[in-house]
Write a protein that holds these residues in place. Structure first.
Motif, PDB file in Angstrom:
ATOM      1  N   ALA A  59       1.029  -1.481   0.359  1.00 41.63           N
ATOM      2  CA  ALA A  59       0.465   0.295   0.256  1.00 41.63           C
ATOM      3  C   ALA A  59       0.613   1.520  -0.052  1.00 41.63           C
ATOM      4  CB  ALA A  59      -1.137   0.037   1.474  1.00 41.63           C
ATOM      5  N   GLU A  60       1.979   1.203  -0.949  1.00 42.13           N
ATOM      6  CA  GLU A  60       3.151   2.451  -1.165  1.00 42.13           C
ATOM      7  C   GLU A  60       3.278   2.858   0.859  1.00 42.13           C
ATOM      8  OE1 GLU A  60       0.986   5.787  -3.298  1.00 42.13           O
ATOM      9  OE2 GLU A  60       0.073   4.042  -4.737  1.00 42.13           O
ATOM     10  N   GLY A  61       3.509   1.424   1.185  1.00 43.91           N
ATOM     11  CA  GLY A  61       4.253   1.880   2.771  1.00 43.91           C
ATOM     12  C   GLY A  61       5.411   2.374   2.720  1.00 43.91           C
ATOM     13  N   ARG A  62       5.919   3.664   3.711  1.00 43.37           N
ATOM     14  CA  ARG A  62       7.163   3.813   4.314  1.00 43.37           C
ATOM     15  C   ARG A  62       7.419   4.262   5.374  1.00 43.37           C
ATOM     16  NH1 ARG A  62       8.309  10.307   3.666  1.00 43.37           N
ATOM     17  NH2 ARG A  62      10.242  10.393   4.735  1.00 43.37           N
ATOM     18  N   ALA A  63       7.971   2.897   6.259  1.00 38.03           N
ATOM     19  CA  ALA A  63       8.671   3.089   7.679  1.00 38.03           C
ATOM     20  C   ALA A  63       9.925   3.828   8.002  1.00 38.03           C
ATOM     21  CB  ALA A  63       8.462   1.454   7.949  1.00 38.03           C
ATOM     22  N   VAL A  64       9.770   4.291   8.880  1.00 35.50           N
ATOM     23  CA  VAL A  64      10.493   5.121   9.019  1.00 35.50           C
ATOM     24  C   VAL A  64      10.399   5.468  11.112  1.00 35.50           C
ATOM     25  CG1 VAL A  64      11.207   8.255   9.829  1.00 35.50           C
ATOM     26  CG2 VAL A  64       9.941   7.007   7.546  1.00 35.50           C
ATOM     27  N   THR A  65      11.778   4.847  10.586  1.00 31.65           N
ATOM     28  CA  THR A  65      12.746   4.501  12.291  1.00 31.65           C
ATOM     29  C   THR A  65      13.733   5.230  12.684  1.00 31.65           C
ATOM     30  OG1 THR A  65      11.170   2.221  12.425  1.00 31.65           O
ATOM     31  CG2 THR A  65      13.240   2.448  13.930  1.00 31.65           C
ATOM     32  N   THR A  66      13.618   5.544  14.525  1.00 30.53           N
ATOM     33  CA  THR A  66      14.737   6.724  14.545  1.00 30.53           C
ATOM     34  C   THR A  66      14.887   5.641  16.528  1.00 30.53           C
ATOM     35  OG1 THR A  66      14.555   8.559  13.363  1.00 30.53           O
ATOM     36  CG2 THR A  66      16.240   8.517  15.748  1.00 30.53           C
ATOM     37  N   SER A  67      15.951   4.947  16.157  1.00 31.12           N
ATOM     38  CA  SER A  67      15.868   4.032  17.665  1.00 31.12           C
ATOM     39  C   SER A  67      17.423   5.324  18.617  1.00 31.12           C
ATOM     40  CB  SER A  67      15.817   3.147  17.310  1.00 31.12           C
ATOM     41  OG  SER A  67      14.784   3.010  17.104  1.00 31.12           O
ATOM     42  N   SER A  68      17.690   4.474  19.808  1.00 33.97           N
ATOM     43  CA  SER A  68      18.417   5.395  20.530  1.00 33.97           C
ATOM     44  C   SER A  68      19.040   4.473  21.513  1.00 33.97           C
ATOM     45  CB  SER A  68      18.335   6.628  21.236  1.00 33.97           C
ATOM     46  OG  SER A  68      17.227   6.841  22.174  1.00 33.97           O
ATOM     47  N   PHE A  69      20.012   3.786  21.879  1.00 30.71           N
ATOM     48  CA  PHE A  69      20.404   3.152  22.840  1.00 30.71           C
ATOM     49  C   PHE A  69      21.551   3.052  23.548  1.00 30.71           C
ATOM     50  CE2 PHE A  69      19.552   1.140  18.856  1.00 30.71           C
ATOM     51  CZ  PHE A  69      17.826   0.039  19.382  1.00 30.71           C
ATOM     52  N   LEU A  70      21.448   3.382  25.247  1.00 30.07           N
ATOM     53  CA  LEU A  70      21.818   4.012  25.960  1.00 30.07           C
ATOM     54  C   LEU A  70      22.535   2.995  26.655  1.00 30.07           C
ATOM     55  CD1 LEU A  70      23.377   6.168  28.008  1.00 30.07           C
ATOM     56  CD2 LEU A  70      21.156   5.932  29.271  1.00 30.07           C
ATOM     57  N   THR A  71      23.872   2.843  26.329  1.00 29.23           N
ATOM     58  CA  THR A  71      24.416   0.722  27.043  1.00 29.23           C
ATOM     59  C   THR A  71      25.360   1.415  27.860  1.00 29.23           C
ATOM     60  OG1 THR A  71      23.786   0.308  25.057  1.00 29.23           O
ATOM     61  CG2 THR A  71      25.531  -1.391  25.854  1.00 29.23           C
ATOM     62  N   MET A  72      25.753   0.214  28.774  1.00 28.85           N
ATOM     63  CA  MET A  72      26.463   0.958  30.628  1.00 28.85           C
ATOM     64  C   MET A  72      26.866  -0.139  30.955  1.00 28.85           C
ATOM     65  SD  MET A  72      24.410   4.115  32.685  1.00 28.85           S
ATOM     66  CE  MET A  72      22.758   2.915  32.082  1.00 28.85           C
ATOM     67  N   ALA A  73      28.624  -0.547  30.703  1.00 29.97           N
ATOM     68  CA  ALA A  73      29.115  -1.414  31.429  1.00 29.97           C
ATOM     69  C   ALA A  73      29.691  -1.196  33.311  1.00 29.97           C
ATOM     70  CB  ALA A  73      29.886  -2.018  30.898  1.00 29.97           C
ATOM     71  N   MET A  74      30.309  -2.282  33.712  1.00 26.90           N
ATOM     72  CA  MET A  74      31.146  -1.715  34.797  1.00 26.90           C
ATOM     73  C   MET A  74      31.262  -2.727  35.661  1.00 26.90           C
ATOM     74  SD  MET A  74      30.834   0.863  38.525  1.00 26.90           S
ATOM     75  CE  MET A  74      28.669  -0.258  39.379  1.00 26.90           C
ATOM     76  N   GLY A  75      32.813  -2.622  35.803  1.00 30.07           N
ATOM     77  CA  GLY A  75      33.108  -4.498  36.275  1.00 30.07           C
ATOM     78  C   GLY A  75      33.314  -4.093  37.697  1.00 30.07           C
ATOM     79  N   LEU A  76      32.290  -5.029  38.249  1.00 31.57           N
ATOM     80  CA  LEU A  76      31.973  -5.371  39.426  1.00 31.57           C
ATOM     81  C   LEU A  76      32.931  -6.265  40.255  1.00 31.57           C
ATOM     82  CD1 LEU A  76      28.359  -7.229  38.421  1.00 31.57           C
ATOM     83  CD2 LEU A  76      29.122  -4.561  39.205  1.00 31.57           C
ATOM     84  N   ALA A  77      33.757  -7.747  40.280  1.00 29.48           N
ATOM     85  CA  ALA A  77      34.586  -8.181  40.523  1.00 29.48           C
ATOM     86  C   ALA A  77      35.631  -8.296  39.751  1.00 29.48           C
ATOM     87  CB  ALA A  77      34.101  -9.058  41.129  1.00 29.48           C
ATOM     88  N   PRO A  78      36.655  -9.225  40.028  1.00 25.05           N
ATOM     89  CA  PRO A  78      37.654  -9.297  39.139  1.00 25.05           C
ATOM     90  C   PRO A  78      37.224 -10.265  37.878  1.00 25.05           C
ATOM     91  CG  PRO A  78      39.071  -8.851  41.436  1.00 25.05           C
ATOM     92  CD  PRO A  78      37.725  -9.493  41.025  1.00 25.05           C
ATOM     93  N   GLY A  79      37.351 -10.207  37.410  1.00 26.48           N
ATOM     94  CA  GLY A  79      37.060 -10.811  35.422  1.00 26.48           C
ATOM     95  C   GLY A  79      35.114 -11.378  35.309  1.00 26.48           C
ATOM     96  N   VAL A  80      34.640 -10.085  36.298  1.00 30.10           N
ATOM     97  CA  VAL A  80      33.216 -10.253  35.989  1.00 30.10           C
ATOM     98  C   VAL A  80      32.605  -8.138  36.074  1.00 30.10           C
ATOM     99  CG1 VAL A  80      30.888 -10.342  37.213  1.00 30.10           C
ATOM    100  CG2 VAL A  80      32.803 -11.976  37.778  1.00 30.10           C
ATOM    101  N   ASP A  81      31.377  -8.242  35.040  1.00 33.40           N
ATOM    102  CA  ASP A  81      30.718  -6.708  34.097  1.00 33.40           C
ATOM    103  C   ASP A  81      29.767  -7.272  34.440  1.00 33.40           C
ATOM    104  OD1 ASP A  81      31.042  -7.938  31.975  1.00 33.40           O
ATOM    105  OD2 ASP A  81      32.985  -5.979  31.543  1.00 33.40           O
ATOM    106  N   LEU A  82      28.868  -6.005  34.831  1.00 32.50           N
ATOM    107  CA  LEU A  82      27.294  -5.690  34.775  1.00 32.50           C
ATOM    108  C   LEU A  82      27.731  -5.107  33.130  1.00 32.50           C
ATOM    109  CD1 LEU A  82      24.610  -6.242  35.419  1.00 32.50           C
ATOM    110  CD2 LEU A  82      24.766  -4.408  37.178  1.00 32.50           C
ATOM    111  N   TRP A  83      26.145  -5.399  32.350  1.00 37.75           N
ATOM    112  CA  TRP A  83      25.807  -4.623  31.056  1.00 37.75           C
ATOM    113  C   TRP A  83      24.305  -4.411  31.920  1.00 37.75           C
ATOM    114  CZ3 TRP A  83      28.108  -4.807  25.448  1.00 37.75           C
ATOM    115  CH2 TRP A  83      29.579  -5.543  25.674  1.00 37.75           C
ATOM    116  N   SER A  84      24.024  -2.978  30.502  1.00 38.99           N
ATOM    117  CA  SER A  84      22.715  -2.183  30.941  1.00 38.99           C
ATOM    118  C   SER A  84      22.290  -2.161  29.378  1.00 38.99           C
ATOM    119  CB  SER A  84      22.014  -1.499  32.425  1.00 38.99           C
ATOM    120  OG  SER A  84      23.081  -0.449  32.230  1.00 38.99           O
ATOM    121  N   GLN A  85      21.406  -2.102  29.115  1.00 44.10           N
ATOM    122  CA  GLN A  85      20.449  -1.405  27.371  1.00 44.10           C
ATOM    123  C   GLN A  85      19.751  -0.658  27.679  1.00 44.10           C
ATOM    124  OE1 GLN A  85      20.374  -2.743  23.513  1.00 44.10           O
ATOM    125  NE2 GLN A  85      21.951  -1.448  23.314  1.00 44.10           N
TER     126      GLN A  85
END
Length: 272
Positions: free
Chosen positions: A49-75
């Motif tokens: 049907a003569e479609g047009r899709a317009v998408t604007t997406s933003s992602f905030l991603t963070m990571a931090m070390g918790l202990a030796p050999g272990v880190d936590l990610w979030s998005q």
């Protein structure tokens, strides 16, 4: 969509787990304006049907070390979606789904410096999901669980690296729509390097989904595949890096086709 990111150093290899207290944050924005989609059999075709899709997406991603050999990610994500066709215009704007991961480098505990890690996490269905043909949903309305194996290699003292991962995603049923999306195998690989303040990166990512079902009936349009190629340039700005590039959809099924533009800012910290 999940923004693919590396670890500390502006994406210089996501398999080098952060030290305790160290971390990074990245804000990425993707924009796609397309009139094409990948069909059930994988070919590219015009939106109906003569479609047009317009998408604007933003992602905030963070990571931090918790202990030796272990880190936590979030998005966290935020979307502005619009679809036009001969029937009019529909749009949705709001917060999308959130993802959380824990990553561990088990070989480090054995004294090995090989950059290998295991990351496991889940998706929280925060984005609005409305069972209405006239409303564009901001998420699929169900939880995902995933695990992946990551590996990388640095060519130090050359400023060149390789990294990537492969994983499996379990997708729960959406109880409201009674849709059970198919599980997915997904992958990501990148090569990059730097020359002074300028860097470059070439990445490929995608997934291969199994057939989904509705009330026990297989639905071919739920089987979603995608392969994307993303070249980008990076430049040091302030305490971090700005990255600009494009994401080219090389092939897929039951998803929008076309090219997305991307811009991202990345910065890390080392408090100790």
């Amino acid at each position: 969509m999940v923004a693919g990111l590396g670890g500390s150093g502006g994406g210089l290899g996501g398999q080098w787990v952060e030290k305790p207290g160290n971390g990074w944050v990245a804000l990425a924005v993707y924009h796609q304006d397309t009139r094409d989609r990948f069909g059930i059999e994988g070919g590219t075709r015009a939106l109906s049907a003569e479609g047009r899709a317009v998408t604007t997406s933003s992602f905030l991603t963070m990571a931090m070390g918790l202990a030796p050999g272990v880190d936590l990610w979030s998005q966290f994500s935020f979307h502005r979606l619009r679809y036009d066709d001969v029937g009019g215009r529909r749009s949705s704007t709001g917060i999308g789904d959130t993802r959380l991961w824990v990553r561990a480098a088990p070989l480090r505990w054995l004294g090995s410096e090989l950059p290998f890690a295991i990351r496991a996490g889940f998706k929280v269905p925060i984005g609005d999901f409305d069972v209405d043909a006239e409303v564009i949903p901001l998420g699929d309305g169900q939880r995902d669980w995933e695990v992946m194996a990551e590996v990388g290699h640095s060519f130090w003292p050359r400023s060149l690296y390789l990294s990537g991962w492969v994983g499996y995603r379990w997708r729960e049923e959406n109880a409201e729509s009674r849709k059970d999306f198919g599980d997915e195998v997904f992958y990501f690989a990148q090569i990059g390097g730097r020359l002074g303040r300028l860097g470059c990166k070439l990445a490929v990512d995608g997934w291969d989904g199994a057939a989904g079902v509705t009330e026990g009936i297989p639905i071919p349009s739920f089987q979603r595949d995608l392969v994307q190629l993303q070249p980008s340039l990076l430049y040091d700005v302030g305490p971090g890096q700005i990255e600009a590039g494009a994401r080219f959809a090389l092939g897929g099924r039951n998803l929008p086709a076309g090219t997305a533009l991307m811009i991202q800012y990345f910065t890390g910290w080392e408090p100790f």
